[in-house]
Scaffold this motif. Structure first.
Motif, short mmCIF file in Angstrom:
data_model
loop_
_atom_site.label_atom_id
_atom_site.label_comp_id
_atom_site.label_asym_id
_atom_site.label_seq_id
_atom_site.Cartn_x
_atom_site.Cartn_y
_atom_site.Cartn_z
N GLU A 301 0.86 -1.18 0.00
CA GLU A 301 0.00 0.00 0.00
C GLU A 301 0.90 1.23 0.00
O GLU A 301 1.58 1.52 0.98
CB GLU A 301 -0.91 -0.01 1.23
N ARG A 302 0.91 1.94 -1.09
CA ARG A 302 1.77 3.13 -1.21
C ARG A 302 1.17 4.11 -2.21
O ARG A 302 0.23 3.78 -2.95
CB ARG A 302 3.17 2.73 -1.66
N ASP A 303 1.71 5.30 -2.24
CA ASP A 303 1.22 6.33 -3.15
C ASP A 303 1.69 6.06 -4.58
O ASP A 303 2.72 5.42 -4.82
CB ASP A 303 1.73 7.71 -2.72
N TYR A 304 0.91 6.54 -5.52
CA TYR A 304 1.26 6.45 -6.94
C TYR A 304 2.40 7.43 -7.22
O TYR A 304 2.35 8.59 -6.83
CB TYR A 304 0.02 6.81 -7.76
N TRP A 311 6.48 2.94 -14.54
CA TRP A 311 6.90 2.15 -15.70
C TRP A 311 8.36 1.71 -15.56
O TRP A 311 8.72 0.59 -15.93
CB TRP A 311 6.71 2.95 -16.98
N ALA A 312 9.18 2.57 -15.00
CA ALA A 312 10.59 2.22 -14.80
C ALA A 312 10.71 1.06 -13.82
O ALA A 312 11.55 0.17 -14.00
CB ALA A 312 11.35 3.44 -14.28
N LEU A 313 9.89 1.06 -12.77
CA LEU A 313 9.91 -0.05 -11.80
C LEU A 313 9.53 -1.36 -12.47
O LEU A 313 10.15 -2.41 -12.23
CB LEU A 313 8.94 0.25 -10.64
N PHE A 314 8.51 -1.31 -13.33
CA PHE A 314 8.09 -2.52 -14.02
C PHE A 314 9.17 -3.01 -14.99
O PHE A 314 9.48 -4.20 -15.06
CB PHE A 314 6.78 -2.30 -14.78
N ILE A 360 -0.53 -3.52 -19.03
CA ILE A 360 0.09 -2.98 -17.81
C ILE A 360 0.44 -1.52 -18.01
O ILE A 360 0.31 -0.68 -17.11
CB ILE A 360 1.32 -3.82 -17.39
N ARG A 361 0.86 -1.16 -19.22
CA ARG A 361 1.18 0.24 -19.52
C ARG A 361 -0.06 1.12 -19.35
O ARG A 361 -0.01 2.20 -18.76
CB ARG A 361 1.72 0.33 -20.95
N GLN A 362 -1.20 0.63 -19.86
CA GLN A 362 -2.44 1.39 -19.78
C GLN A 362 -2.88 1.54 -18.33
O GLN A 362 -3.34 2.62 -17.91
CB GLN A 362 -3.54 0.69 -20.59
N ARG A 363 -2.74 0.49 -17.52
CA ARG A 363 -3.15 0.55 -16.12
C ARG A 363 -2.29 1.55 -15.36
O ARG A 363 -2.79 2.27 -14.49
CB ARG A 363 -3.02 -0.84 -15.49
N LEU A 364 -1.01 1.61 -15.69
CA LEU A 364 -0.14 2.58 -15.01
C LEU A 364 -0.51 4.00 -15.37
O LEU A 364 -0.39 4.92 -14.55
CB LEU A 364 1.32 2.30 -15.38
N LYS A 365 -0.97 4.21 -16.59
CA LYS A 365 -1.41 5.55 -17.01
C LYS A 365 -2.69 5.97 -16.30
O LYS A 365 -3.02 7.16 -16.26
CB LYS A 365 -1.63 5.58 -18.52
N ASN A 369 -0.73 2.02 -9.00
CA ASN A 369 0.68 1.68 -8.80
C ASN A 369 0.98 0.29 -9.36
O ASN A 369 0.10 -0.56 -9.50
CB ASN A 369 1.10 1.85 -7.34
N VAL A 370 2.23 0.04 -9.70
CA VAL A 370 2.61 -1.12 -10.50
C VAL A 370 2.35 -2.44 -9.79
O VAL A 370 1.96 -3.43 -10.44
CB VAL A 370 4.09 -1.00 -10.94
N GLU A 371 2.52 -2.50 -8.47
CA GLU A 371 2.28 -3.76 -7.77
C GLU A 371 0.81 -4.17 -7.86
O GLU A 371 0.48 -5.33 -8.13
CB GLU A 371 2.69 -3.67 -6.29
N VAL A 372 -0.09 -3.20 -7.64
CA VAL A 372 -1.53 -3.49 -7.72
C VAL A 372 -1.92 -3.85 -9.14
O VAL A 372 -2.63 -4.82 -9.39
CB VAL A 372 -2.35 -2.27 -7.23
#
Length: 834
Positions: A301-304, A311-314, A360-365, A369-372
């Motif tokens: 649980e963290r901030d976006y 994207w860099a994390l992914f 995954i790219r669309q969800r990040l946009k 956050n990438v984990e969720v």
């Protein structure tokens, strides 16, 4: 026999009831449906003309029972009866029983040959069982004036015959087993009862049987009296020994006769404490149990952090995962074989799938956050696999979870759960991912027992390549076993002892020593020919997919190649390999074996192996669809590239031969040969060196066996693909755990198919080999020699053991003894003879 008509306002409801009734009676009775009206905008309703036509469709002088749902359905049926001929109408009875329960009971009674009055009575009593089991009361019509809701008790007179059975069916005696019992005993002139929990009821009434509430582990007694009591009782015995036409985990008849009450959710045991499941990897293991549990790391649980950072994390996590997968593929190739390492290549393809990456790219946009985003996407993707109509594709959901867990561990910083052991163990788990299996150290993990999976799961394949004995599909083993307790595992037969006696431990140690000694002796002689005691030589070939595997096979004693899986050259790319690259690959493999035969199977794609650049389309059942040679003949441009490469390679390598897969008809074979010949002529015309090779076919569908004599006249050799032949003969998907008990090449029906094929080959004067998993099983070697098989092709690591089995066989004796095997009626009898 009485017929049934279903009248309903809803077409969907009627179709569902019809489907249930048909399944219960296996299509033995005539059932017609009159449901809905011909109005697309308002289809709910009933039509008297449709009801009349339905009655006429299934009319029989024995009578027609009409079941209706409500209101106007009754009025429509009354009108239909007025429209019918009066003689027919007199044999039609409209029943007030509940539609669904009434129809089920009526259909079973009708299938048992009961009269219209008896069928109607069964339908009327349909709700009695439900009310009784729910401990509710209701004033329902009884049978012969008896009180509804009470068990229909009958007493026997004169001499009785009885048989007691311990019920092993997981859900007890529910509707389908009850239906089977009624159908089995009703034809006989006898009074037949069933007794359980102190109650006795008629075995001719599905409702009465349901009232007994027979559960798994209960003792059920069948009692018969009358002129044909013996025959009726024997019919029940035969049905019981087949577990009332249902599959169960442990089909051991003798164990069923012993009163061994088993609590629900627990593993069933034999008297000697033995547990049985699916043997996945041969060998004997004796070691303490160790439970291995793994789960998907939780999303933090963290901030976006913004699209760029997320994207860099992914990208960083997926890149690290791809590197690890490449290392695992390389390590697996070194330990086992190239084709096994392709499991991890497939994992890389899952991770780099463009659609998955775009999602995954669309969800990040969308500020997730990438984990969720990743955990949600993996769950959705895995669920899509699990909802597939193909059991093999359902099993691949585990691969998706494996990829997801790997990336999630990197995203959360948890990494992979280490497998750290201080002593050798037998690993027990619900399931193992391919990644988990590949990381196991055979020196510390002596055996594997899994609750899930089948013999074709990726974990089972990898366990075999690592040489770790394994048993899969042993439901409930995690709850039934305790860490630290010494267990015995027999991987070949799928047997496990959790609390072995001192005698069992001693026997297992002797078996383990013998297994290891035999393995060492076999390896010491693996480079020698495989010749029987009376001088018959059997050619031992390897199945492989690459140049690296070719070199391994040579080192392990392969005398040629019975199967080059050319499809691996075509996979992992969005376009077909060039003719030149194929030519070079085929030449490399053929040259590795010098003058020893190398059989290259043409592209075998479809079912579980799709290609993006070949037009396959969606198929409800891809294993029965356009695959193998069928697909190639519909994608001629791709097929011609391969045929040209093979013809050119044959000009350079005289040992190269060609084999077509999935041949079912003479027309298919003729088309393939015509295409090969046209490619040859075109190359000759262009001045390019080309030579026609020896041509063979795979025998892997029953149609090819039936056509074997005709097909043998057109080819130089047969190669029996027992993996597919078994699943097609037994109508059992080899990736489906629920029918895994059927998927054995030693099934009597499969053995007879092999013998029939071998006989056709002998008559035509051509060779016949085996290139399925069966070829690598030493227990079956003698039988195959006895049937006249001259070549066995297998995974390279099984060559030594099979050669030893050949050397221990006298071919003349094998030919005589195999006749007894071919006369066996069950798999259990076959294995006992072998």
């Amino acid at each position: 026999m009485v017929s049934i008509v279903i009248v309903s306002h809803s077409p969907d409801l009627a179709k569902g009831v019809h489907a249930l009734a048909s399944q219960m009676t296996q299509g033995k009775i005539k059932i017609a449906v009159a449901a809905g009206v011909d109005d697309p905008d308002n289809p709910i309703g009933t039509d008297a003309i449709a009801v009349m036509m339905a009655i006429e469709e299934v009319y029989t002088p024995q009578g027609v029972l009409v079941l209706v749902d409500m209101g106007s359905a009754i009025l429509s049926t009354d009108t239909a009866l007025e429209l019918l001929d009066s003689e027919q109408a007199a044999n039609v009875y409209v029943c007030a029983a509940p539609l669904i329960e009434g129809c089920m009971s009526a259909c079973v009674a009708a299938a048992a040959g009961m009269s219209l009055e008896e069928v109607s009575s069964e339908a009327h009593n349909a709700l009695v069982a439900k009310y009784t089991l729910l401990e509710q009361t209701a004033h329902l019509p009884g049978k012969d004036g008896e009180q509804s809701g009470e068990p229909l008790l009958q007493s026997a007179t004169e001499e009785e015959m009885a048989f007691e059975w311990r019920v092993r069916n997981p859900h007890g005696i529910h509707a389908r087993p009850a239906s089977a019992i009624v159908g089995a005993v009703s034809p006989y002139d006898a009074q037949v009862w069933l007794e359980c929990h102190g109650k006795r009821v008629s075995a001719r009434s599905i409702n009465s049987i349901a009232l007994l509430g027979v559960e798994q582990g209960d003792s059920l007694t069948c009692i018969a009296n009358g002129n044909e009591a013996q025959q009726a009782l024997q019919a029940f015995v035969s049905l019981a020994e087949n577990h009332f036409n249902e599959s169960i985990d442990k089909p051991d008849v003798q164990a069923d006769r012993v009163p061994t009450k088993t609590a629900k959710g627990q593993v069933s045991r034999h008297q000697d404490g033995r547990l049985n499941a699916i043997g996945a990897s041969e060998g004997i293991a004796i070691a303490p149990v160790w439970h291995y549990k793994v789960s998907m790391p939780k999303a933090r649980e963290r901030d976006y952090l913004g699209y760029g950072r997320e994207w860099a994390l992914f990208s960083e996590a997926s890149g690290a995962a791809l590197q690890t997968l490449a290392e695992l593929a390389e390590q697996t190739a070194e330990k086992g074989s190239q084709s096994d390492s392709d499991i991890f290549t497939a994992h890389s393809q899952i991770l780099t799938d463009p659609e998955l990456v775009d999602t995954i790219r669309q969800r990040l946009k969308e500020a997730v956050n990438v984990e969720v985003a990743w955990s949600q996407l993996i769950e959705q993707t895995a669920q899509a696999y699990e909802s597939s109509s193909s059991d093999y594709m359902k099993a691949r959901a585990n691969d998706v979870y494996d990829v997801g867990r790997r990336v999630m561990g990197l995203l959360t910083g948890e990494g992979e759960q280490p497998i750290e052991l201080s002593e050798p163990v037998i690993l027990v788990a619900t399931d193992l991912s391919p990644s988990d299996t590949a990381r196991l150290d055979p020196a510390m993990v002596k055996g594997i027992i899994l609750e899930q999976g089948g013999s074709t799961s990726h974990s089972a394949i990898l366990a075999r390549s690592l040489g770790i004995p394994a048993v899969v599909g042993l439901s409930g083993i995690m709850a039934q076993s305790q860490e630290g307790q010494v267990a015995v595992l027999r991987g070949g037969s799928g047997e496990v002892w959790l609390t072995p006696t001192a005698q069992r431990l001693e026997k297992a140690r002797r078996e383990q020593d013998e297994f290891e000694t035999q393995g060492e002796l076999a390896m010491a002689k693996t480079m020698e020919k495989a010749t029987t005691l009376d001088g018959r030589t059997i050619d031992i070939y390897a199945n492989l997919a690459s140049q690296e595997e070719a070199e391994q096979a040579i080192a392990l004693g392969a005398e040629g190649v019975g199967l080059v899986r050319s499809e691996f050259i075509f996979m992992g790319s969005d376009q077909p390999p060039s003719e030149q690259s194929q030519f070079e690959t085929y030449c490399q493999i053929a040259e590795t074996f010098g003058d020893k035969p190398v059989i290259i199977r043409t592209l075998d794609i479809g079912g579980d192996k799709p290609l993006t650049y070949m037009q396959q389309g969606e198929e409800e059942n891809p294993y029965l669809g356009c695959r193998g040679l069928r697909l190639c003949l519909q994608n001629v441009d791709v097929f011609r590239l391969q045929l040209n490469a093979l013809l050119r390679a044959r000009a350079k390598c005289s040992n190269l031969q060609v084999m077509f897969p999935m041949v079912a008809t003479m027309e298919e074979l003729n088309q393939a040969k015509y295409l090969l010949n046209s490619c040859y002529e075109a190359l000759q015309h262009s001045g390019i060196p080309a030579v026609m090779p020896k041509i063979g076919i795979m025998i892997e569908v029953p149609a090819a066996v039936a056509n074997a004599r005709q097909l043998a006249e057109e080819v130089s050799f047969f190669s029996i693909g027992t993996n597919d032949l078994t699943q097609y003969v037994m109508a059992a998907d080899r990736g489906n755990d629920r029918v895994s008990y059927l998927v054995s090449a030693a099934q009597p029906a499969v053995l007879r198919m092999i013998e029939q094929t071998a006989q056709a080959a002998r008559e035509a004067g051509i060779s016949v080999g085996i290139c399925g998993e069966m070829a690598g099983d030493p227990k079956l070697t003698k039988a195959l020699i006895g049937m006249g098989v001259s070549e066995l092709s297998m995974s390279p690591n099984r060559i030594a053991a099979v050669k030893q089995a050949v050397r221990a066989t006298e071919s003349k004796q094998a030919t005589e003894q195999v006749q007894e095997v071919l006369r066996a009626s069950t798999l259990k009898q076959v294995m006992a003879l072998l």
